[in-house]
Design a protein around this motif. Structure first.
Motif, PDB file in Angstrom:
ATOM      1  N   SER A   4      37.361  34.714  43.996  1.00 12.68           N
ATOM      2  CA  SER A   4      37.972  34.539  42.620  1.00 12.68           C
ATOM      3  C   SER A   4      39.267  35.137  42.837  1.00 12.68           C
ATOM      4  O   SER A   4      40.086  34.994  41.915  1.00 12.68           O
ATOM      5  CB  SER A   4      37.126  34.968  41.338  1.00 12.68           C
ATOM      6  OG  SER A   4      37.100  36.483  41.442  1.00 12.68           O
ATOM      7  N   LYS A   5      39.467  35.979  43.856  1.00 12.14           N
ATOM      8  CA  LYS A   5      40.862  36.948  44.010  1.00 12.14           C
ATOM      9  C   LYS A   5      41.163  36.771  45.366  1.00 12.14           C
ATOM     10  O   LYS A   5      40.201  36.508  46.311  1.00 12.14           O
ATOM     11  CB  LYS A   5      40.537  38.387  43.536  1.00 12.14           C
ATOM     12  CG  LYS A   5      39.898  38.420  42.060  1.00 12.14           C
ATOM     13  CD  LYS A   5      39.447  40.084  41.761  1.00 12.14           C
ATOM     14  CE  LYS A   5      39.065  40.229  40.475  1.00 12.14           C
ATOM     15  NZ  LYS A   5      38.466  41.350  40.242  1.00 12.14           N
ATOM     16  N   ILE A  50      34.464  29.927  40.697  1.00 13.11           N
ATOM     17  CA  ILE A  50      35.871  30.265  40.099  1.00 13.11           C
ATOM     18  C   ILE A  50      36.944  30.743  41.096  1.00 13.11           C
ATOM     19  O   ILE A  50      37.699  31.749  40.758  1.00 13.11           O
ATOM     20  CB  ILE A  50      35.478  31.528  38.776  1.00 13.11           C
ATOM     21  CG1 ILE A  50      34.769  32.753  39.480  1.00 13.11           C
ATOM     22  CG2 ILE A  50      34.956  30.864  37.704  1.00 13.11           C
ATOM     23  CD1 ILE A  50      34.809  33.838  38.627  1.00 13.11           C
ATOM     24  N   HIS A  80      40.134  31.224  43.552  1.00 21.13           N
ATOM     25  CA  HIS A  80      41.524  31.077  43.055  1.00 21.13           C
ATOM     26  C   HIS A  80      42.225  30.224  43.865  1.00 21.13           C
ATOM     27  O   HIS A  80      43.388  29.729  43.326  1.00 21.13           O
ATOM     28  CB  HIS A  80      42.037  32.588  43.047  1.00 21.13           C
ATOM     29  CG  HIS A  80      42.256  33.040  44.416  1.00 21.13           C
ATOM     30  ND1 HIS A  80      41.166  33.170  45.591  1.00 21.13           N
ATOM     31  CD2 HIS A  80      43.130  33.206  45.202  1.00 21.13           C
ATOM     32  CE1 HIS A  80      41.700  33.516  46.718  1.00 21.13           C
ATOM     33  NE2 HIS A  80      43.212  33.603  46.582  1.00 21.13           N
ATOM     34  N   LYS A  81      41.666  29.510  45.095  1.00 27.62           N
ATOM     35  CA  LYS A  81      42.595  28.660  45.951  1.00 27.62           C
ATOM     36  C   LYS A  81      41.352  27.436  46.091  1.00 27.62           C
ATOM     37  O   LYS A  81      40.187  27.709  45.804  1.00 27.62           O
ATOM     38  CB  LYS A  81      43.263  29.274  46.965  1.00 27.62           C
ATOM     39  CG  LYS A  81      44.490  30.203  46.544  1.00 27.62           C
ATOM     40  CD  LYS A  81      44.929  30.556  48.135  1.00 27.62           C
ATOM     41  CE  LYS A  81      46.040  31.120  47.915  1.00 27.62           C
ATOM     42  NZ  LYS A  81      46.787  31.564  49.246  1.00 27.62           N
TER      43      LYS A  81
END
Length: 468
Positions: free
Chosen positions: A293-294, A323, A325-326
């Motif tokens: 997610s990060k 979730i 992030h990419k």
């Protein structure tokens, strides 16, 4: 879990000495102890011998105020007490009886009447006299001990054995199961033999920085809430280990403490970091958990470096994929830039929270372990090395020919291969890399390093003679 006479849960409020008593029974420092309230958070388990009889011992988190984190600790501790055959409720004998202790004790007693009141930190007769105030609990089984000075422990052990032997025998007699009764009578004699014949267990360390979801992953793999999970960074302090099974194969999972950047490591986390390194020394496979997610950070790379340092098998888990992030392509590009040294590692996307791809991870664990412990037959290994050198001959050194006489795998976990050569110092690292890649084309070494070591003929034969 191997046969035991019964389970014992140590329960109490913070700083009563629960982890110290746990370590005393285990005869080694397994649980981290400190003066800081809330040091123990998860339930630790250990199989112990009391007077040569096997028991399961549980060390629970301190029953403190029910805040965000410790609500989970409460739940785990109470559950351990309810399910245990015997509860040791530990109190600090240097302080007067607390109303909160009484309330907790009576609540536990209603769920499990097999409970001892154990008054710790009684270092002399005067303190024992002062501790008579605890008689107001109205409890039959009261014990005065000093874990620090090993006083009263032997008497407590005898009482535990008597209580659990009676409980177990009554239970078996009530079932009227003659086979179970015979098992109990034979159990003591069989216990040492069971230890000798223990089947192979795959040791798996779950590593990563704080709050990437390691404890959630452990719970998903075990299909139960074994590890305390919260949004508080650094929730796991003591490594949490648990035996599980994948397709009949025993596995031991260890949820290690999350690692922070060195400048942010404080207090108990220094102990936790050292304990994590100790755990990795006896680990076979590391599951490197990264937070999808990060973006990845430098600390992720440093933690991944422990895999090389301890020569572990590896599986990379991109957690929180729900979730991310990419997209997959973007995250994999970032991964290849930062983790070039893990190009051999299988990568799985999953969500520990909703159980996505957990079964794939289980299958990958068995596959990677098979590769990690694989031994190549010597004849087959030499045929592969010969083919590799024919396709790409070894570079000469200052016009002098460099030869590989033969190869032998002298170790597994991970596979380590000795190349017996005329000029071992002339084997360039780039040629080693070529041989590793060539070997990977012939064998499935996904998830494990392959190590080549160049040796002179005389040196190797001398080492082998010393070993035999």
């Amino acid at each position: 879990m191997d046969k035991v006479y019964g389970s014992i849960a140590i329960i109490g409020r913070p700083n009563a000495g629960k982890s110290s008593l746990f370590n005393r029974f285990c005869k080694e420092r397994i649980a981290i102890t400190s003066e800081i309230a809330g040091t123990t958070r998860d339930v630790k388990k250990a199989k112990i011998l009391l007077q040569d009889l096997p028991f399961l011992l549980l060390d629970t988190g301190g029953l403190d105020d029910k805040d965000t984190l410790f609500e989970c600790v409460w739940r785990h501790a109470h559950k351990a007490g309810e399910n245990a055959d015997l509860i040791l409720y530990l109190v600090d004998g240097k302080t007067p009886p607390a109303q909160e202790d009484k309330e907790i004790f009576y609540t536990l007693e209603k769920k499990n009447p097999n409970i001892f009141l154990v008054i710790n930190k009684i270092d002399n007769d005067k303190e024992k006299q002062n501790a008579w105030e605890f008689m107001e609990f109205g409890v039959k089984n009261v014990f005065y001990i000093s874990v620090a000075h090993n006083q009263g422990i032997a008497e407590l052990e005898r009482a535990i054995i008597k209580a659990l032997r009676n409980t177990t025998m009554e239970s078996l007699l009530n079932t009227k199961d003659e086979d179970c009764l015979e098992d109990l009578l034979e159990e003591e004699g069989d216990f040492e033999e069971e230890i000798k014949n223990t089947e192979e267990v795959i040791n798996i360390g779950i590593i990563g920085r704080v709050n990437v979801g390691k404890s959630s992953l452990l719970n998903a793999l075990l299909k139960e809430e074994r590890s305390v999970v919260s949004n508080v960074a650094g929730t796991t302090i003591d490594p949490v280990d648990e035996i599980g099974e994948i397709n009949g194969q025993k596995v031991k999972f260890v949820d290690t403490a999350g690692i922070r950047r060195r400048g942010k490591i404080e207090g108990l986390e220094k102990f936790a970091l050292n304990r994590t390194r100790t755990i990795l020394e006896r680990t076979d496979i590391a599951i490197l958990v990264l937070d999808a997610s990060k973006p990845f950070v430098e600390l992720d790379e440093k933690i991944a470096g422990l895999i090389d340092e301890f020569k572990l098998g590896v599986i990379v888990v991109l957690n929180k994929w729900d979730i991310a992030h990419k997209d997959f392509k973007g995250i994999m590009e970032d991964f290849k830039l930062r983790f070039k040294f893990l190009e051999y590692a299988p990568i799985l996307t999953l969500s520990a929270k909703n159980g996505r791809h957990i079964q794939k991870l289980e299958e990958e664990i068995l596959r990677v372990y098979a590769n990690f412990s694989f031994r190549i037959p010597t004849a087959r290994l030499n045929a592969v090395i010969k083919e590799a050198t024919m396709r790409h001959p070894l570079p000469s050194e200052n016009g002098k020919i460099v030869k590989i006489y033969y190869a032998t795998q002298f170790k597994s976990k991970p596979p380590q291969i000795a190349l017996i050569m005329n000029r071992p110092n002339s084997l360039h690292f780039s040629y080693k890399r070529y041989l590793v890649n060539f070997l990977r084309e012939c064998f499935d070494f996904s998830g494990t390093r392959v190590i080549f070591i160049a040796r002179g003929k005389n040196d190797f034969e001398e080492q082998e003679s010393l070993r035999t």
